[in-house]
Write a protein that holds these residues in place. Structure first.
Motif, PDB file in Angstrom:
ATOM      1  N   LEU A 126       0.956  -1.073  -0.008  1.00  0.00           N
ATOM      2  CA  LEU A 126      -0.190   0.080  -0.077  1.00  0.00           C
ATOM      3  C   LEU A 126       1.073   1.410   0.015  1.00  0.00           C
ATOM      4  CD1 LEU A 126      -2.481  -1.055   2.489  1.00  0.00           C
ATOM      5  CD2 LEU A 126      -2.772  -0.635   0.468  1.00  0.00           C
ATOM      6  N   GLY A 127       0.355   2.283  -1.089  1.00  0.00           N
ATOM      7  CA  GLY A 127       1.009   3.942  -0.567  1.00  0.00           C
ATOM      8  C   GLY A 127       0.764   4.322   0.201  1.00  0.00           C
ATOM      9  N   ILE A 128       1.634   4.734   0.978  1.00  0.00           N
ATOM     10  CA  ILE A 128       0.963   5.407   2.858  1.00  0.00           C
ATOM     11  C   ILE A 128       1.529   6.938   2.830  1.00  0.00           C
ATOM     12  CG2 ILE A 128       1.000   5.974   4.935  1.00  0.00           C
ATOM     13  CD1 ILE A 128       1.744   3.068   5.039  1.00  0.00           C
ATOM     14  N   PRO A 129       0.332   7.876   2.493  1.00  0.00           N
ATOM     15  CA  PRO A 129       0.390   9.049   1.539  1.00  0.00           C
ATOM     16  C   PRO A 129       1.244  10.304   2.865  1.00  0.00           C
ATOM     17  CG  PRO A 129      -1.979   8.729   2.028  1.00  0.00           C
ATOM     18  CD  PRO A 129      -1.088   7.609   2.568  1.00  0.00           C
TER      19      PRO A 129
END
Lengths: 256, 14
Positions: A126-129
């Motif tokens: 997952l891309g965690i902003p």
């Protein structure tokens, strides 16, 4: 290949204890930066992000990035064979079908060697902003663990309210209700026990206590914990270690 | 009882 020698092997044992109930299989992503892991729990409600930086190992060598697919229950079983004071060395070659673990006692007269079979894991990364949180609470990790455990007696969920005066953890259930408020107290003598709040805006959020209690299995890794919150975004619970961190993200509960 | 959100709603899969 990877070679990573950890003077305080107990650290790795504690890290496994902190994640093994939340996730079953995960890739340890090894690079010259260190060993990282990111995995979601089966129900897609919580995420663990772990980093053990290279400078926490002596020596640390990783010529090529490697993903070591590990069953965490198996690894924690093998790590139970290591003494708390043992030095632990992890090794894997580029084919990465086994992880070799060597445990040396401090007198260096007992050396045990284990090999753990690795597996192919399709990880959902997952891309965690980068988030600027409306409220960040720093507090004693033991206190946080106690509050979560105490409130679990009353309910499955906790409401966390943060204002500049303090942080309130409240739970309501069939048998009644309970709340614990910690006032901001940056001036206490014991720095480790202080509750500190950085606030842009008051927040009030609901979270599952079952997951929070699970996160507090990381308590032996750090005396402090930080809770970062914004309305309608996942909570970040972070335990900082000397050379790395363990971060847990938990989706909020919403509505009625 | 509040409803539990899914993390996928917040973080994009890479």
């Amino acid at each position: 290949m990877l070679e990573a020698r950890l003077q305080t092997g107990a650290l790795l044992k504690k890290v496994l204890e902190a994640i093994k109930e939340l996730i079953t299989d995960a890739n340890f992503d090894c690079s010259d930066n260190g060993i990282a892991l990111q995995a979601m729990d089966n129900s897609h409600v919580a995420l663990v992000a772990l980093l053990l930086r290279h400078d926490g190992f002596e020596p640390y060598r990783c010529d090529r990035s490697l993903a070591l697919g590990v069953n965490l229950v198996s690894l924690s079983k093998v790590l139970r064979c290591a003494g708390n004071d043992d030095i632990i060395t992890l090794k894997a070659d580029d084919t990465a079908d086994v992880l070799s673990l060597t445990f040396e006692n401090t007198d260096n007269d007992r050396i045990s060697e284990y090999e753990l079979k690795l597996m192919d894991i399709d990880s959902e990364h997952l891309g965690i902003p980068d988030t600027t949180y409306e409220a960040v609470v720093q507090m004693s990790s033991a206190e946080f663990a106690r509050i979560c455990k105490d409130l679990q007696v009353l309910s499955d969920s906790v409401q966390i309210d943060v204002t500049k005066e303090g942080v309130k953890f409240g739970a309501k259930g069939e048998l009644g209700s309970g709340a614990v408020t910690l006032k901001q107290n940056g001036n206490v003598d014991k720095e480790e026990e202080a509750t500190l709040i950085e606030l842009q805006q008051n927040v009030s959020l609901n979270f599952s206590l079952k997951y929070l209690v699970n996160f507090t299995k990381a308590t032996p890794l750090a005396s402090r914990v930080s809770l970062s919150m914004s309305s309608e975004v996942p909570l970040l619970v972070e335990y900082k270690m000397e050379a790395g961190y363990i971060r847990y993200y938990l989706a909020p509960k919403i509505g009625e | 009882t509040p409803i539990q959100n899914d993390l996928g709603e917040f973080f994009a899969m890479i």
